[in-house]
Design an enzyme around this catalytic site. Structure first.
Site, PDB file in Angstrom:
ATOM      1  N   GLU A 214       7.668  37.044  14.711  1.00 56.04           N
ATOM      2  CA  GLU A 214       8.286  37.167  13.391  1.00 56.04           C
ATOM      3  C   GLU A 214       8.315  38.623  12.920  1.00 56.04           C
ATOM      4  O   GLU A 214       9.286  39.062  12.325  1.00 56.04           O
ATOM      5  CB  GLU A 214       7.554  36.298  12.363  1.00 56.04           C
ATOM      6  CG  GLU A 214       7.745  34.812  12.555  1.00 56.04           C
ATOM      7  CD  GLU A 214       9.194  34.364  12.436  1.00 56.04           C
ATOM      8  OE1 GLU A 214      10.036  35.131  11.914  1.00 56.04           O
ATOM      9  OE2 GLU A 214       9.494  33.248  12.886  1.00 56.04           O
TER      10      GLU A 214
ATOM     11  N   TYR B   1       9.120  36.258   3.416  1.00 55.68           N
ATOM     12  CA  TYR B   1       9.733  35.541   4.531  1.00 55.68           C
ATOM     13  C   TYR B   1       8.719  35.246   5.630  1.00 55.68           C
ATOM     14  O   TYR B   1       8.563  34.101   6.076  1.00 55.68           O
ATOM     15  CB  TYR B   1      10.915  36.325   5.132  1.00 55.68           C
ATOM     16  CG  TYR B   1      11.222  35.775   6.491  1.00 55.68           C
ATOM     17  CD1 TYR B   1      11.882  34.565   6.618  1.00 55.68           C
ATOM     18  CD2 TYR B   1      10.736  36.393   7.645  1.00 55.68           C
ATOM     19  CE1 TYR B   1      12.085  33.983   7.861  1.00 55.68           C
ATOM     20  CE2 TYR B   1      10.931  35.819   8.887  1.00 55.68           C
ATOM     21  CZ  TYR B   1      11.603  34.623   8.992  1.00 55.68           C
ATOM     22  OH  TYR B   1      11.770  34.039  10.208  1.00 55.68           O
TER      23      TYR B   1
ATOM     24  N   ASP C  58      15.521  33.599   5.299  1.00 53.97           N
ATOM     25  CA  ASP C  58      15.914  34.843   5.949  1.00 53.97           C
ATOM     26  C   ASP C  58      17.422  34.991   5.800  1.00 53.97           C
ATOM     27  O   ASP C  58      18.064  34.239   5.066  1.00 53.97           O
ATOM     28  CB  ASP C  58      15.504  34.825   7.424  1.00 53.97           C
ATOM     29  CG  ASP C  58      16.404  33.927   8.233  1.00 53.97           C
ATOM     30  OD1 ASP C  58      16.825  32.886   7.691  1.00 53.97           O
ATOM     31  OD2 ASP C  58      16.728  34.259   9.382  1.00 53.97           O
TER      32      ASP C  58
ATOM     33  N   CYS D 282      26.976  28.671  12.249  1.00 51.31           N
ATOM     34  CA  CYS D 282      27.308  29.220  10.930  1.00 51.31           C
ATOM     35  C   CYS D 282      27.160  30.742  10.990  1.00 51.31           C
ATOM     36  O   CYS D 282      26.408  31.353  10.233  1.00 51.31           O
ATOM     37  CB  CYS D 282      26.398  28.613   9.862  1.00 51.31           C
ATOM     38  SG  CYS D 282      26.992  28.807   8.170  1.00 51.31           S
TER      39      CYS D 282
ATOM     40  N   CYS E 247      32.888  25.650  12.097  1.00 46.37           N
ATOM     41  CA  CYS E 247      32.668  24.526  11.184  1.00 46.37           C
ATOM     42  C   CYS E 247      32.987  23.177  11.838  1.00 46.37           C
ATOM     43  O   CYS E 247      32.395  22.151  11.486  1.00 46.37           O
ATOM     44  CB  CYS E 247      33.502  24.707   9.915  1.00 46.37           C
ATOM     45  SG  CYS E 247      33.082  26.217   8.999  1.00 46.37           S
TER      46      CYS E 247
ATOM     47  N   CYS F 260      29.904  21.739  13.346  1.00 46.22           N
ATOM     48  CA  CYS F 260      28.659  21.910  12.582  1.00 46.22           C
ATOM     49  C   CYS F 260      28.074  20.557  12.182  1.00 46.22           C
ATOM     50  O   CYS F 260      28.790  19.698  11.665  1.00 46.22           O
ATOM     51  CB  CYS F 260      28.925  22.743  11.326  1.00 46.22           C
ATOM     52  SG  CYS F 260      27.435  22.969  10.327  1.00 46.22           S
TER      53      CYS F 260
ATOM     54  N   CYS G 210      28.991  20.207   3.570  1.00 44.69           N
ATOM     55  CA  CYS G 210      29.219  21.630   3.264  1.00 44.69           C
ATOM     56  C   CYS G 210      30.382  21.795   2.298  1.00 44.69           C
ATOM     57  O   CYS G 210      31.522  21.434   2.602  1.00 44.69           O
ATOM     58  CB  CYS G 210      29.486  22.406   4.547  1.00 44.69           C
ATOM     59  SG  CYS G 210      29.671  24.183   4.273  1.00 44.69           S
TER      60      CYS G 210
END
Length: 356
Positions: A56, A137, A155, A207, A214, A217, A223
């Site tokens: 991370e 985060y 994030d 995305c 899309c 997705c 959405c």
DNA sequence: AAGTCGGGGCA
DNA sequence: TGCCCAGACTT
């Protein structure tokens, strides 16, 4: 989310069917999760906190592809947090060379030593947030991914996915409050670590910033922003980048080159480097060499940083006095082990090429 | 709230 | 070339 767990209203953002998003996303993640070196399989609900934390920190503002080889080298050389805590800081800094944002490397060592003293990583978000180098985060990500705690992990991927899911068109950074509320509303109590990683995989692969897919997705039926997905989130205008000029000095004697260590703070802080003329974010370099002697320009390096574009002239000399001040003669045969950040690695390559 | 802090990959 | 990336920290 409300008592029925199906919808929520967060400030300005109305969130219908909030409860349906996580199941759809987790189902997709179970089938399509990226296999990454620091990851446990979907559903594990826990992962090695050392590896999660290290990954991370490396991934802060850094792409997965850039991180993977560094992660492999670090975990091979330092297999747990105690080993990293025992390492000399300058060895860790050198191993970090090329990855960028070098204050991360110093805080990494600092954090490892705190954790080694504690005996283990804190398992709650607040305890993690107090460690050096862990902001909102990273603390949330480690709590969720390593320890299975519910945490709202936001994030750049999550910002983008959430802004599109709920059609949030307020510009960043003002939109962050609404985005965080919405992310909270769709974060499940169970598997919130997988949920966070699923949002990141979705943001990285489907995305995406440009040309989102899309049609395939898993969240398309929920959405509300897909008609203008590529326009979301709305970002603020960028400041123009300053252009700077500087010189670096290649001082070579008997198969070794003179290297200095840069001040701990500021650009490339704490890293080994060629001596230079003091270029930085506020002004051009002086152009004054550190010692006399027949300087010639071997070439130039054009290097772009976050907020400065530098044109660095690489200067070589024939003979001359020995340099004064702090520094070390570094054998040319082992120059790749010096831990030079990319700017000076490129400058060294220019000097070596000219030399023939 | 704005500025500082790397580097590489992509269109 | 410009934009972006599993942000943190200082002022």
């Amino acid at each position: 989310m409300d008592a029925r767990g199906q919808s929520a209203k967060c400030g300005k953002v109305d969130i219908p069917r909030a409860g349906s998003i996580a199941p759809a996303l987790l189902g997709w993640y179970d089938a399509h999760a990226r296999a990454l070196p620091w990851r446990a399989p979907p559903g594990a609900n826990r992962a090695d906190p050392y590896r999660v934390w290290l990954s991370e920190v490396m991934l802060q503002q850094t792409t997965v592809a850039a991180v993977i080889p560094y992660f492999e080298r670090f975990t091979t050389r330092w297999s747990d947090v105690a080993a990293l805590a025992a390492a000399p800081e300058e060895e860790v800094m050198a191993a970090w060379a090329g990855l960028g944002y070098y204050s991360r490397a110093r805080r990494l060592v600092e954090c490892a030593r705190v954790v080694a003293d504690l005996g283990a990583f804190p398992e709650d978000e607040a305890g993690l947030r107090a460690l050096p180098g862990l902001g909102a985060y990273t603390a949330a990500a480690v709590a969720a991914i390593a320890f299975g705690q519910r945490a709202v992990v936001v994030d750049a991927n999550v910002e983008r996915v959430v802004a599109r899911l709920f059609d949030i068109d307020e510009p960043l950074p003002a939109a962050r409050a609404a985005i965080r509320e919405a992310a909270d509303a769709i974060t499940p109590d169970a598997r919130s670590g997988d949920f966070a990683q699923a949002m990141m995989d979705l943001g990285a692969g489907i995305c995406s910033v440009r040309a989102p897919q899309c049609l395939i997705c898993p969240l398309r039926s929920d959405c509300r922003g897909q008609a203008r997905a590529e326009q979301l989130p709305v970002k603020p205008p960028k400041k123009a980048k300053a252009q700077r000029i500087g010189h670096a000095w290649w001082i070579e004697r008997d198969g070794a080159v003179w290297l200095i260590r840069r001040p701990a703070s500021g650009m490339l802080g704490g890293m080994r480097a060629l001596p230079d003329d003091g270029w930085n974010a506020r002004r051009d370099g002086s152009g004054n060499p550190p010692l006399d002697g027949g300087w010639q320009e071997a070439g130039r390096v054009a290097h772009v940083f976050t907020h400065v574009a530098l044109d660095l002239a690489v200067m070589v000399s024939q003979g001359g006095d020995n340099p004064s001040g702090e520094g070390e003669w570094w054998p040319l045969a082992r120059l790749d082990e010096a831990g030079l950040p990319t700017l000076y690695a490129r400058a060294a390559a220019v000097a070596m090429a000219r030399k023939g």
